[in-house]
Design a protein around this motif. Structure first.
Motif, PDB file in Angstrom:
ATOM      1  N   PHE A 144      -4.902   7.250  -7.614  1.00  0.00           N
ATOM      2  CA  PHE A 144      -3.754   8.131  -7.843  1.00  0.00           C
ATOM      3  C   PHE A 144      -2.436   7.418  -7.567  1.00  0.00           C
ATOM      4  O   PHE A 144      -1.459   7.581  -8.306  1.00  0.00           O
ATOM      5  CB  PHE A 144      -3.865   9.401  -6.987  1.00  0.00           C
ATOM      6  CG  PHE A 144      -2.720  10.351  -7.202  1.00  0.00           C
ATOM      7  CD1 PHE A 144      -2.629  11.097  -8.376  1.00  0.00           C
ATOM      8  CD2 PHE A 144      -1.732  10.484  -6.243  1.00  0.00           C
ATOM      9  CE1 PHE A 144      -1.570  11.965  -8.581  1.00  0.00           C
ATOM     10  CE2 PHE A 144      -0.667  11.351  -6.444  1.00  0.00           C
ATOM     11  CZ  PHE A 144      -0.586  12.098  -7.619  1.00  0.00           C
ATOM     12  N   GLU A 145      -2.379   6.613  -6.505  1.00  0.00           N
ATOM     13  CA  GLU A 145      -1.166   5.859  -6.185  1.00  0.00           C
ATOM     14  C   GLU A 145      -0.839   4.845  -7.269  1.00  0.00           C
ATOM     15  O   GLU A 145       0.328   4.637  -7.624  1.00  0.00           O
ATOM     16  CB  GLU A 145      -1.322   5.160  -4.836  1.00  0.00           C
ATOM     17  CG  GLU A 145      -1.387   6.112  -3.663  1.00  0.00           C
ATOM     18  CD  GLU A 145      -1.838   5.465  -2.362  1.00  0.00           C
ATOM     19  OE1 GLU A 145      -1.678   6.104  -1.313  1.00  0.00           O
ATOM     20  OE2 GLU A 145      -2.357   4.325  -2.397  1.00  0.00           O
ATOM     21  N   VAL A 146      -1.884   4.219  -7.826  1.00  0.00           N
ATOM     22  CA  VAL A 146      -1.692   3.266  -8.930  1.00  0.00           C
ATOM     23  C   VAL A 146      -1.196   3.995 -10.174  1.00  0.00           C
ATOM     24  O   VAL A 146      -0.260   3.536 -10.842  1.00  0.00           O
ATOM     25  CB  VAL A 146      -2.994   2.490  -9.224  1.00  0.00           C
ATOM     26  CG1 VAL A 146      -2.871   1.667 -10.488  1.00  0.00           C
ATOM     27  CG2 VAL A 146      -3.352   1.590  -8.043  1.00  0.00           C
TER      28      VAL A 146
ATOM     29  N   GLY B 246       0.826  -1.197   0.000  1.00  0.00           N
ATOM     30  CA  GLY B 246       0.000   0.000   0.000  1.00  0.00           C
ATOM     31  C   GLY B 246       0.862   1.248   0.000  1.00  0.00           C
ATOM     32  O   GLY B 246       2.076   1.189   0.126  1.00  0.00           O
ATOM     33  N   GLY B 247       0.240   2.386  -0.166  1.00  0.00           N
ATOM     34  CA  GLY B 247       0.958   3.645  -0.124  1.00  0.00           C
ATOM     35  C   GLY B 247       1.347   4.165  -1.496  1.00  0.00           C
ATOM     36  O   GLY B 247       1.057   3.567  -2.527  1.00  0.00           O
ATOM     37  N   MET B 248       2.029   5.294  -1.468  1.00  0.00           N
ATOM     38  CA  MET B 248       2.367   6.046  -2.672  1.00  0.00           C
ATOM     39  C   MET B 248       3.841   5.960  -2.988  1.00  0.00           C
ATOM     40  O   MET B 248       4.654   6.226  -2.112  1.00  0.00           O
ATOM     41  CB  MET B 248       1.961   7.508  -2.421  1.00  0.00           C
ATOM     42  CG  MET B 248       2.451   8.486  -3.400  1.00  0.00           C
ATOM     43  SD  MET B 248       1.562   8.293  -4.909  1.00  0.00           S
ATOM     44  CE  MET B 248       2.237   9.658  -5.792  1.00  0.00           C
ATOM     45  N   PRO B 249       4.238   5.597  -4.194  1.00  0.00           N
ATOM     46  CA  PRO B 249       3.449   5.090  -5.321  1.00  0.00           C
ATOM     47  C   PRO B 249       3.267   3.582  -5.209  1.00  0.00           C
ATOM     48  O   PRO B 249       3.933   2.928  -4.414  1.00  0.00           O
ATOM     49  CB  PRO B 249       4.327   5.437  -6.525  1.00  0.00           C
ATOM     50  CG  PRO B 249       5.728   5.314  -6.006  1.00  0.00           C
ATOM     51  CD  PRO B 249       5.657   5.795  -4.577  1.00  0.00           C
ATOM     52  N   SER B 250       2.400   3.047  -6.026  1.00  0.00           N
ATOM     53  CA  SER B 250       2.173   1.601  -6.031  1.00  0.00           C
ATOM     54  C   SER B 250       3.379   0.888  -6.629  1.00  0.00           C
ATOM     55  O   SER B 250       3.704   1.072  -7.796  1.00  0.00           O
ATOM     56  CB  SER B 250       0.930   1.265  -6.851  1.00  0.00           C
ATOM     57  OG  SER B 250       0.859  -0.123  -7.091  1.00  0.00           O
TER      58      SER B 250
ATOM     59  N   LEU C  14      -3.643  -0.532   5.617  1.00  0.00           N
ATOM     60  CA  LEU C  14      -2.941  -0.002   4.447  1.00  0.00           C
ATOM     61  C   LEU C  14      -2.450  -1.171   3.608  1.00  0.00           C
ATOM     62  O   LEU C  14      -1.308  -1.608   3.713  1.00  0.00           O
ATOM     63  CB  LEU C  14      -1.778   0.896   4.868  1.00  0.00           C
ATOM     64  CG  LEU C  14      -1.091   1.665   3.759  1.00  0.00           C
ATOM     65  CD1 LEU C  14      -2.093   2.524   2.994  1.00  0.00           C
ATOM     66  CD2 LEU C  14       0.021   2.528   4.311  1.00  0.00           C
ATOM     67  N   ILE C  15      -3.338  -1.696   2.769  1.00  0.00           N
ATOM     68  CA  ILE C  15      -3.025  -2.871   1.964  1.00  0.00           C
ATOM     69  C   ILE C  15      -3.040  -2.523   0.489  1.00  0.00           C
ATOM     70  O   ILE C  15      -2.148  -2.887  -0.257  1.00  0.00           O
ATOM     71  CB  ILE C  15      -4.032  -4.012   2.261  1.00  0.00           C
ATOM     72  CG1 ILE C  15      -3.881  -4.467   3.700  1.00  0.00           C
ATOM     73  CG2 ILE C  15      -3.828  -5.177   1.321  1.00  0.00           C
ATOM     74  CD1 ILE C  15      -4.931  -5.448   4.148  1.00  0.00           C
TER      75      ILE C  15
END
Length: 142
Positions: A122-124, A34-38, A116-117
């Protein structure tokens, strides 16, 4: 670099970038999902783009890799995100039950479920753009 090497490098770069997308920087993010970026999107978009550049965007190999890449990207942004949202609801529900009816020291689960999985769209997208960018740099400059 080989297909595998550049794809793994893309994954690693995305994981390192996750450290610095939170304030303050969170070094535990380098191993988390999870999180930015993917990193999933970055990994598979680097692979797909590199295959397209090396073998042609009309090749059977590119088609196969792209289909599997789209499945992984969909899973990272859709299914896994829904699981994280469900974990959030369950964590709140369990806290409510523990505080309300079960008494002072009773615990239903030992630790909270991971929330957060998955990834936001937007992250994708950021991971996908990062992956394509890394593949292009590798193809044209390395």
């Amino acid at each position: 670099m080989s297909l595998l090497e550049i794809s793994l490098l893309s994954l690693f770069i995305a994981q390192v970038l996750k450290i610095f997308t939170t304030l303050p920087p969170d070094f535990s993010r380098i191993i988390g999902s999870g999180g930015m970026p993917s990193s999933h999107a970055s990994f598979v978009s680097t692979l797909s783009t590199t295959v397209g550049l090396n073998y042609g965007f009309d090749s059977d190999l590119f088609a196969i890799v792209t289909v599997f890449s789209l499945i992984i990207i969909y899973d990272a942004g859709g299914v896994r995100r829904a699981v994280g949202e469900q974990a959030n609801v369950l964590n709140h529900l369990i806290k409510h039950l523990e505080l309300g009816k079960l008494g002072k020291e009773k615990k239903i689960i030992k630790k909270d479920l991971r929330e957060l999985i998955g990834h936001t769209p937007f992250e994708v997208l950021a991971g996908t753009i990062l992956g394509v960018f890394i593949a292009l740099i590798n193809y044209y400059y390395l």
